[in-house]
Design a protein around this motif. Structure first.
Motif, PDB file in Angstrom:
ATOM      1  N   GLU A 139      38.833   9.012  50.237  1.00 46.48           N
ATOM      2  CA  GLU A 139      38.744   8.290  48.969  1.00 46.48           C
ATOM      3  C   GLU A 139      38.503   6.809  49.253  1.00 46.48           C
ATOM      4  O   GLU A 139      39.152   6.237  50.118  1.00 46.48           O
ATOM      5  CB  GLU A 139      40.062   8.475  48.206  1.00 46.48           C
ATOM      6  CG  GLU A 139      40.216   7.689  46.949  1.00 46.48           C
ATOM      7  CD  GLU A 139      39.192   8.057  45.881  1.00 46.48           C
ATOM      8  OE1 GLU A 139      38.323   7.195  45.605  1.00 46.48           O
ATOM      9  OE2 GLU A 139      39.249   9.177  45.347  1.00 46.48           O
ATOM     10  N   ASP A 140      37.573   6.199  48.510  1.00 45.56           N
ATOM     11  CA  ASP A 140      37.297   4.775  48.724  1.00 45.56           C
ATOM     12  C   ASP A 140      37.893   3.889  47.636  1.00 45.56           C
ATOM     13  O   ASP A 140      37.904   2.675  47.772  1.00 45.56           O
ATOM     14  CB  ASP A 140      35.789   4.527  48.840  1.00 45.56           C
ATOM     15  CG  ASP A 140      35.033   4.855  47.565  1.00 45.56           C
ATOM     16  OD1 ASP A 140      35.412   5.813  46.870  1.00 45.56           O
ATOM     17  OD2 ASP A 140      34.045   4.165  47.260  1.00 45.56           O
TER      18      ASP A 140
ATOM     19  N   GLU B 188      40.845   2.154  45.990  1.00 52.04           N
ATOM     20  CA  GLU B 188      42.230   1.791  46.349  1.00 52.04           C
ATOM     21  C   GLU B 188      43.244   2.267  45.308  1.00 52.04           C
ATOM     22  O   GLU B 188      44.332   2.710  45.656  1.00 52.04           O
ATOM     23  CB  GLU B 188      42.362   0.276  46.537  1.00 52.04           C
ATOM     24  CG  GLU B 188      41.824  -0.232  47.848  1.00 52.04           C
ATOM     25  CD  GLU B 188      42.550   0.300  49.067  1.00 52.04           C
ATOM     26  OE1 GLU B 188      43.761   0.580  49.008  1.00 52.04           O
ATOM     27  OE2 GLU B 188      41.880   0.446  50.105  1.00 52.04           O
TER      28      GLU B 188
ATOM     29  N   ILE C 118      43.800   5.920  45.740  1.00 47.68           N
ATOM     30  CA  ILE C 118      44.570   6.160  46.972  1.00 47.68           C
ATOM     31  C   ILE C 118      46.055   5.937  46.687  1.00 47.68           C
ATOM     32  O   ILE C 118      46.890   6.788  47.012  1.00 47.68           O
ATOM     33  CB  ILE C 118      44.097   5.236  48.118  1.00 47.68           C
ATOM     34  CG1 ILE C 118      42.685   5.629  48.570  1.00 47.68           C
ATOM     35  CG2 ILE C 118      45.074   5.297  49.303  1.00 47.68           C
ATOM     36  CD1 ILE C 118      42.027   4.627  49.517  1.00 47.68           C
TER      37      ILE C 118
ATOM     38  N   LYS D 259      38.114   6.182  54.213  1.00 47.41           N
ATOM     39  CA  LYS D 259      37.493   5.602  53.028  1.00 47.41           C
ATOM     40  C   LYS D 259      35.986   5.801  52.908  1.00 47.41           C
ATOM     41  O   LYS D 259      35.364   5.251  52.004  1.00 47.41           O
ATOM     42  CB  LYS D 259      37.835   4.118  52.956  1.00 47.41           C
ATOM     43  CG  LYS D 259      39.325   3.901  52.778  1.00 47.41           C
ATOM     44  CD  LYS D 259      39.663   2.443  52.656  1.00 47.41           C
ATOM     45  CE  LYS D 259      41.161   2.280  52.451  1.00 47.41           C
ATOM     46  NZ  LYS D 259      41.540   0.885  52.319  1.00 47.41           N
TER      47      LYS D 259
END
Length: 146
Positions: A14-15, A17, A20, A40
């Motif tokens: 997952e990129d 934030e 995440i 990421k």
């Protein structure tokens, strides 16, 4: 309900934030002990899974949560690589994306995703979705072993 004795290892690809942090928060609230690795972008995901570069010795995950919209290699490309690799193809991959585009969904299943979950936009619903994914894959399902 059986709770695993060893921590379940999850690879989160997952990129975003915010996503995440929400995902990590959801797993912290769970009854299941998890170990989560985060990468990421799509290339980092493949490097992690193949133990390349800085990921030498990385632990093979029990489950992969994979976003579609990733830098370098997108989630579909990563999924195609995973499911065509005899050493990786048994790892369940959950596509976790904001996309409700039927082409994205169909392509994910064409590349043999184990499940496609549209990310809820509401924080409470997002946390609930993560807990349901975890309950299904680590309490109800029996995972393949190497």
């Amino acid at each position: 309900m059986m709770i695993p004795t060893k921590p379940a290892h999850i690879l989160l690809v997952e990129d975003n934030e915010g996503d995440i942090l929400l995902t990590l928060e959801a797993f912290e609230e769970s009854k299941i002990i998890t170990e989560i690795s985060v990468v990421k972008n799509g290339q980092e995901a493949l490097d992690f899974l193949n133990q390349n570069d800085s990921y030498t010795g990385a632990k093979k995950p029990d489950l992969i949560l994979l976003d579609i919209n990733l830098p370098i290699l997108n989630g579909h490309e990563v999924l195609a690589n995973i499911k065509s690799d005899p050493l990786l193809k048994k790892i369940p991959v959950i596509m976790l994306s904001t996309s409700a585009n039927q082409k994205d969904i169909d392509l994910a299943y064409e590349y043999h995703t184990n499940s496609y979950v549209k990310k809820p936009l509401n924080m409470t619903d997002f946390l609930d979705a993560i807990l349901k994914i975890e309950a299904f894959w680590f309490q109800l399902s029996t995972l393949a072993r190497d």
